[in-house]
Design an enzyme around this catalytic site. Structure first.
Site, PDB file in Angstrom:
ATOM      1  N   GLY A 154       0.818  -1.219   0.000  1.00  0.00           N
ATOM      2  CA  GLY A 154       0.000   0.000   0.000  1.00  0.00           C
ATOM      3  C   GLY A 154       0.846   1.261   0.000  1.00  0.00           C
ATOM      4  CD  GLU A 185      -8.512  -6.793   4.059  1.00  0.00           C
ATOM      5  OE1 GLU A 185      -9.231  -6.253   3.180  1.00  0.00           O
ATOM      6  OE2 GLU A 185      -8.202  -7.985   4.017  1.00  0.00           O
ATOM      7  NE  ARG A 207      -8.099  -7.028  -0.734  1.00  0.00           N
ATOM      8  CZ  ARG A 207      -7.017  -7.145  -0.002  1.00  0.00           C
ATOM      9  NH1 ARG A 207      -5.973  -6.380  -0.218  1.00  0.00           N
ATOM     10  NH2 ARG A 207      -6.951  -8.058   0.945  1.00  0.00           N
ATOM     11  CD  GLN A 227       6.650 -18.499  13.560  1.00  0.00           C
ATOM     12  OE1 GLN A 227       5.991 -19.507  13.336  1.00  0.00           O
ATOM     13  NE2 GLN A 227       7.854 -18.565  14.087  1.00  0.00           N
TER      14      GLN A 227
HETATM   15  P1  NAP Z   1       9.669 -20.446  25.374  1.00  0.00           P
HETATM   16  O1  NAP Z   1       8.802 -19.682  24.479  1.00  0.00           O
HETATM   17  O2  NAP Z   1      10.976 -19.899  25.769  1.00  0.00           O
HETATM   18  O3  NAP Z   1       8.807 -20.768  26.667  1.00  0.00           O
HETATM   19  C1  NAP Z   1       9.282 -21.497  27.732  1.00  0.00           C
HETATM   20  C2  NAP Z   1       8.280 -21.431  28.877  1.00  0.00           C
HETATM   21  O4  NAP Z   1       8.796 -22.129  29.951  1.00  0.00           O
HETATM   22  C3  NAP Z   1       7.983 -20.036  29.337  1.00  0.00           C
HETATM   23  O5  NAP Z   1       6.595 -19.958  29.605  1.00  0.00           O
HETATM   24  C4  NAP Z   1       8.797 -19.891  30.601  1.00  0.00           C
HETATM   25  O6  NAP Z   1       8.035 -19.011  31.381  1.00  0.00           O
HETATM   26  C5  NAP Z   1       8.866 -21.302  31.113  1.00  0.00           C
HETATM   27  N1  NAP Z   1      10.111 -21.636  31.770  1.00  0.00           N
HETATM   28  C6  NAP Z   1      11.367 -21.389  31.355  1.00  0.00           C
HETATM   29  N2  NAP Z   1      12.258 -21.864  32.235  1.00  0.00           N
HETATM   30  C7  NAP Z   1      11.556 -22.445  33.220  1.00  0.00           C
HETATM   31  C8  NAP Z   1      11.908 -23.101  34.400  1.00  0.00           C
HETATM   32  N3  NAP Z   1      13.196 -23.279  34.754  1.00  0.00           N
HETATM   33  N4  NAP Z   1      10.923 -23.545  35.205  1.00  0.00           N
HETATM   34  C9  NAP Z   1       9.631 -23.391  34.880  1.00  0.00           C
HETATM   35  N5  NAP Z   1       9.227 -22.763  33.761  1.00  0.00           N
HETATM   36  C10 NAP Z   1      10.186 -22.305  32.936  1.00  0.00           C
HETATM   37  O7  NAP Z   1       9.975 -21.865  24.770  1.00  0.00           O
HETATM   38  P2  NAP Z   1       9.018 -22.916  24.111  1.00  0.00           P
HETATM   39  O8  NAP Z   1       7.608 -22.735  24.481  1.00  0.00           O
HETATM   40  O9  NAP Z   1       9.654 -24.205  24.436  1.00  0.00           O
HETATM   41  O10 NAP Z   1       9.172 -22.616  22.589  1.00  0.00           O
HETATM   42  C11 NAP Z   1      10.448 -22.742  21.960  1.00  0.00           C
HETATM   43  C12 NAP Z   1      10.561 -21.831  20.785  1.00  0.00           C
HETATM   44  O11 NAP Z   1       9.678 -22.220  19.771  1.00  0.00           O
HETATM   45  C13 NAP Z   1      10.219 -20.397  21.161  1.00  0.00           C
HETATM   46  O12 NAP Z   1      11.119 -19.526  20.573  1.00  0.00           O
HETATM   47  C14 NAP Z   1       8.866 -20.207  20.586  1.00  0.00           C
HETATM   48  O13 NAP Z   1       8.653 -18.874  20.207  1.00  0.00           O
HETATM   49  C15 NAP Z   1       8.902 -21.131  19.389  1.00  0.00           C
HETATM   50  N6  NAP Z   1       7.544 -21.533  19.082  1.00  0.00           N
HETATM   51  C16 NAP Z   1       6.797 -20.685  18.367  1.00  0.00           C
HETATM   52  C17 NAP Z   1       5.508 -21.000  18.093  1.00  0.00           C
HETATM   53  C18 NAP Z   1       4.654 -20.101  17.280  1.00  0.00           C
HETATM   54  O14 NAP Z   1       3.492 -20.330  17.131  1.00  0.00           O
HETATM   55  N7  NAP Z   1       5.176 -19.038  16.736  1.00  0.00           N
HETATM   56  C19 NAP Z   1       4.955 -22.169  18.577  1.00  0.00           C
HETATM   57  C20 NAP Z   1       5.741 -23.024  19.312  1.00  0.00           C
HETATM   58  C21 NAP Z   1       7.037 -22.686  19.581  1.00  0.00           C
HETATM   59  P3  NAP Z   1       8.441 -18.503  32.829  1.00  0.00           P
HETATM   60  O15 NAP Z   1       9.929 -18.342  32.795  1.00  0.00           O
HETATM   61  O16 NAP Z   1       7.664 -17.236  32.997  1.00  0.00           O
HETATM   62  O17 NAP Z   1       7.960 -19.561  33.730  1.00  0.00           O
HETATM   63 FE1  SF4 Z   2       4.688 -15.375   5.923  1.00  0.00          FE
HETATM   64 FE2  SF4 Z   2       4.997 -17.758   7.122  1.00  0.00          FE
HETATM   65 FE3  SF4 Z   2       3.907 -17.612   4.678  1.00  0.00          FE
HETATM   66 FE4  SF4 Z   2       6.438 -17.121   4.956  1.00  0.00          FE
HETATM   67  S1  SF4 Z   2       5.445 -19.058   5.376  1.00  0.00           S
HETATM   68  S2  SF4 Z   2       5.010 -15.899   3.805  1.00  0.00           S
HETATM   69  S3  SF4 Z   2       6.511 -16.137   6.962  1.00  0.00           S
HETATM   70  S4  SF4 Z   2       3.081 -16.748   6.532  1.00  0.00           S
END
Ligand code: NAP
Ligand code: SF4
Length: 673
Positions: free
Chosen positions: A59, A165, A215, A340
């Site tokens: 846009g 939108e 659109r 993402q």
């Molecule tokens: P994360 O996002 O770093 O989350 C870890 C979780 O565990 C947090 O809630 C944290 O919260 C908790 N935690 C960390 N250390 C801890 C401890 N010692 N004791 C208890 N709780 C603890 O990691 P993840 O969920 O494993 O995901 C991994 C990666 O994959 C991340 O970068 C995430 O963004 C990515 N991912 C992305 C998507 C998406 O949809 N975009 C989906 C799945 C995964 P507290 O420290 O507050 O307790």
């Molecule tokens: Fe965007 Fe994910 Fe599609 Fe790549 S795969 S264009 S990051 S939505």
């Protein structure tokens, strides 16, 4: 005979013929604002080379007040026109066609200077817009028409006037945002006066032999949205006012119904566009969650539209159309609709790119060329980092051996594909598998590589990923504690009441997996009902009067984190709200500020907040989703043996690792070896 006869049929618009029925939809990439016009030109030229029938740019603001944010790009000066000419020439050199989108954001403009029909703040903006007076309205119309004339001067083949939108033109159409009592408000005839006047003036400014797309918002998905009769009337009047094509938009940005996220069924809204067919004689375009040539062909064959718009799929693979036409559809890198690296970047002020294709918008910087000196490369770990390194290195001509100790490729992605609403990840893994085969990667599944096996390779890439972190919470004997891997790999029975420790991306994913009994993303009717979407002929804006009707949860789940903030706050900018809403609909309790005391056979003993009392979160199963640690024992052993492996992905850094970083790192490393 092609598999896509409808998709690949040219579209005759009278003064010009488009080479096929594929529109690359408008996306804000942030490239224009970099002022690196060579890069902008290469971005669009790459997509033209890949066969898109017509490209629509991100846009462009018609004036300062209408820009999505202060400093948003537009055609304001002769210098701007000259810069844009570089883009249009580059596209034309590739045999493509390109239209410039004119986007007036109205009250969505992120600026205190924003203007709108009425001074009503949007729920997704901090600014109350200024109500336009008669003179102000004339200025907006005139600026939009001027932008169109300048687009023609810059060599564009057309313009798209953004009227959906929930942006400026859309804001005039509905009483939600237009409370005026003058000739620009009140009756529908008055409310559509501004969009129609814009179309007439744009057409007058550009002449007859120029594409003008409008659109139109087919289904607003907000309270007080348009009725279907109003949409039909507007469509017919737009045709009379000079539109050459109607592109369809689905939902306002402030709608609380997902419209393009990965959990939205494929082609979920093409039935809405189909309702317009036969009511106008100009071509109609449909969009939203169309990401393969098969789906696009099916949509066109069903008579839902004359043309399909795909935006993000052209980030994932600029050669989408060319590959479909050359019978190589299986090689199209799929857009998994994760947002993402594209929309989440846009909303964080970063350049858009693509999780699947890190070259998107980095075409001039991340150049992948044949290797000058082919090497023997070993890659250990077939998760996203290892897979992308393997196909990039092998694609350049290196001899690549990929070791994976599991019996299948994918690593964390393979688990993600099990989550309801993340079914697209399966397609991504299939694509990786096809590309490994195409480039002749020697894939060794079920083989754990040791230092000795890697001895003869010129380069070693360690992409061994992560292992779940054990948070070390004391547990009574007999307490049932599982890791997320046990759950997602279906290895362990999970009870009726579940406490999840850790509310990051994986904690949310596991919660969705445990409360969902089905895959609504694969059942359109069910999905529409869950989110409260209905036929816009039945209810204004397409919002079901009975509201969302989620199915009952499969389990009672409590999701916890230690941080004293709203769980899910750090999820993706454009998708976090969907995950939170999904869990709320399924009755998941989400708790922040939790201190874990002990896991017992009855559940988890916790304290909530600094002052709170110790309480029991009843659970027969506790699932640990407490993040990960790097799995890099092999890297250390290799270094001890005097080798210098490249360590990438989670093996290098487990914190905040996601597939986006892993694929980017794998691709970049392999482009340099
Ligand atoms: P994360 O996002 O770093 O989350 C870890 C979780 O565990 C947090 O809630 C944290 O919260 C908790 N935690 C960390 N250390 C801890 C401890 N010692 N004791 C208890 N709780 C603890 O990691 P993840 O969920 O494993 O995901 C991994 C990666 O994959 C991340 O970068 C995430 O963004 C990515 N991912 C992305 C998507 C998406 O949809 N975009 C989906 C799945 C995964 P507290 O420290 O507050 O307790
Ligand atoms: Fe965007 Fe994910 Fe599609 Fe790549 S795969 S264009 S990051 S939505």
């Amino acid at each position: 005979m092609t598999d896509y006869p409808n998709l690949l049929t040219p579209l005759d618009l009278g003064h010009v013929t488009l080479r096929n029925r594929v529109l690359m939809g408008s996306m804000h990439t942030g490239l224009e604002e970099t002022k690196d016009w060579g890069r902008v030109a290469e971005f669009y030229a790459t997509r033209a080379r890949g066969g898109a029938g017509l490209i629509v740019t991100g846009g462009m603001a018609p004036n300062r007040e209408g820009g999505v944010f202060p400093g948003a790009a537009g055609l304001f000066s002769d210098e701007d026109i000259a810069n844009h000419r570089r883009v249009t020439e580059a596209v034309h050199d590739e045999g493509g066609r390109i239209a410039m989108q004119i986007l007036h954001a109205g009250r969505y403009a992120y600026s205190p200077e924003c203007v709108a029909p009425s001074p009503i703040k949007s729920p997704i903006s901090p600014f109350v817009p200024k109500e336009l007076d008669e003179e102000g309205i004339e200025k907006q119309i005139s600026d939009i028409a001027t932008a169109a004339a300048r687009a023609r001067e810059a060599g564009y083949d057309g313009v798209e006037v953004m009227g959906s939108e929930g942006y400026f033109l859309n804001q005039f159409l509905v009483t939600r945002t237009n409370r005026r009592t003058d000739r620009w408000g009140g009756s529908y005839e008055n409310r559509m006066r501004l969009p129609l006047e814009v179309m007439r003036r744009v057409r007058a400014a550009v002449g007859e032999d120029f594409i003008v797309i409008y659109r139109i918002s087919m289904i607003d998905l907000v309270p007080e949205g348009s009725t279907f009769d109003e949409v039909l009337l507007l469509a017919r009047e737009m045709e009379k006012a000079g539109a050459s094509i109607l592109n369809t938009g689905i939902g306002w940005h402030e709608a609380r119904i997902p419209t393009i996220a990965t959990s939205v069924p494929r082609a979920a809204f093409t039935w809405v566009t189909k309702k317009l067919m036969g009511h106008v004689s100009i071509p109609v375009i449909t969009s939203n969650r169309i990401n393969t040539p098969e789906v696009a062909e099916r949509v066109l064959a069903s008579g839902a539209a004359d043309m399909v718009s795909m935006a993000r799929p052209f980030l994932a693979d600029p050669d989408f159309v060319r590959k479909a036409a050359e019978d190589r559809a299986r090689e199209i890198a799929p857009c998994i609709a994760c947002n993402q690296a594209c929309l989440d970047h846009t909303f964080s002020g970063k350049i858009s790119t693509c999780l699947v294709n890190p070259r998107a918008a980095y075409e001039t910087e991340l150049v992948i060329e044949p290797a000058t000196e082919p090497k023997r490369i070993a890659i250990v770990g077939a998760g996203p980092a290892g897979l992308s390194a393997a196909i990039t290195a092998a694609g350049r001509g290196h001899g690549v051996t990929l070791f994976e100790k599991a019996g299948r490729i994918g690593g964390q992605l393979d688990m993600a594909a099990e989550i309801p609403g993340k079914e697209e990840f399966k397609g991504l893994l299939e694509w990786f598998s096809i590309m490994l085969g195409k480039h002749g990667v020697d894939l060794r599944l079920g083989q754990e590589a040791g230092v000795d096996v890697l001895e003869d390779f010129d380069e070693i890439i360690i992409a061994t990923g992560v292992r779940p972190r054990d948070p070390g919470i004391p547990a009574e004997p007999g307490a049932r504690v599982l890791s997320y891997q046990d759950v997602l790999r279906g290895k362990a029975e999970v009870g009726e009441r579940v406490a999840i420790i850790g509310a990051g991306g994986i904690g949310f994913d596991v919660a969705e997996y445990l409360v969902e009994t089905d895959h609504p993303t694969l059942h359109l009717e069910k999905w529409l009902k869950e989110w409260g979407v209905t036929d816009p002929e039945r209810a204004r804006g397409g919002l079901a009067p009975e509201g969302p009707q989620p199915g009952p949860p499969a389990r009672k789940v409590t999701l916890m984190q230690r941080k004293a903030e709203k769980p899910g706050r750090r999820l993706g900018k454009t998708t976090g709200w969907i995950h939170r809403a999904t869990l709320r609909m399924k009755g998941v309790e989400m708790l922040g500020g939790v201190t874990y005391k002990k896991i017992t056979q009855e559940g988890v003993l916790v304290r909530i907040g600094d002052e709170g009392e110790t309480r029991l979160i009843p659970a027969d199963t506790v699932v640990l989703c407490a993040g990960q640690e790097s799995e890099n024992d092999l890297a250390e052993a290799l270094m001890a043996a005097g080798r210098e492996p490249h360590v990438i992905g989670g093996a290098e850094l487990a914190n905040e690792l996601d597939a986006k970083r892993a694929i980017d790192q794998g691709t970049r490393l392999a482009s340099k070896l």
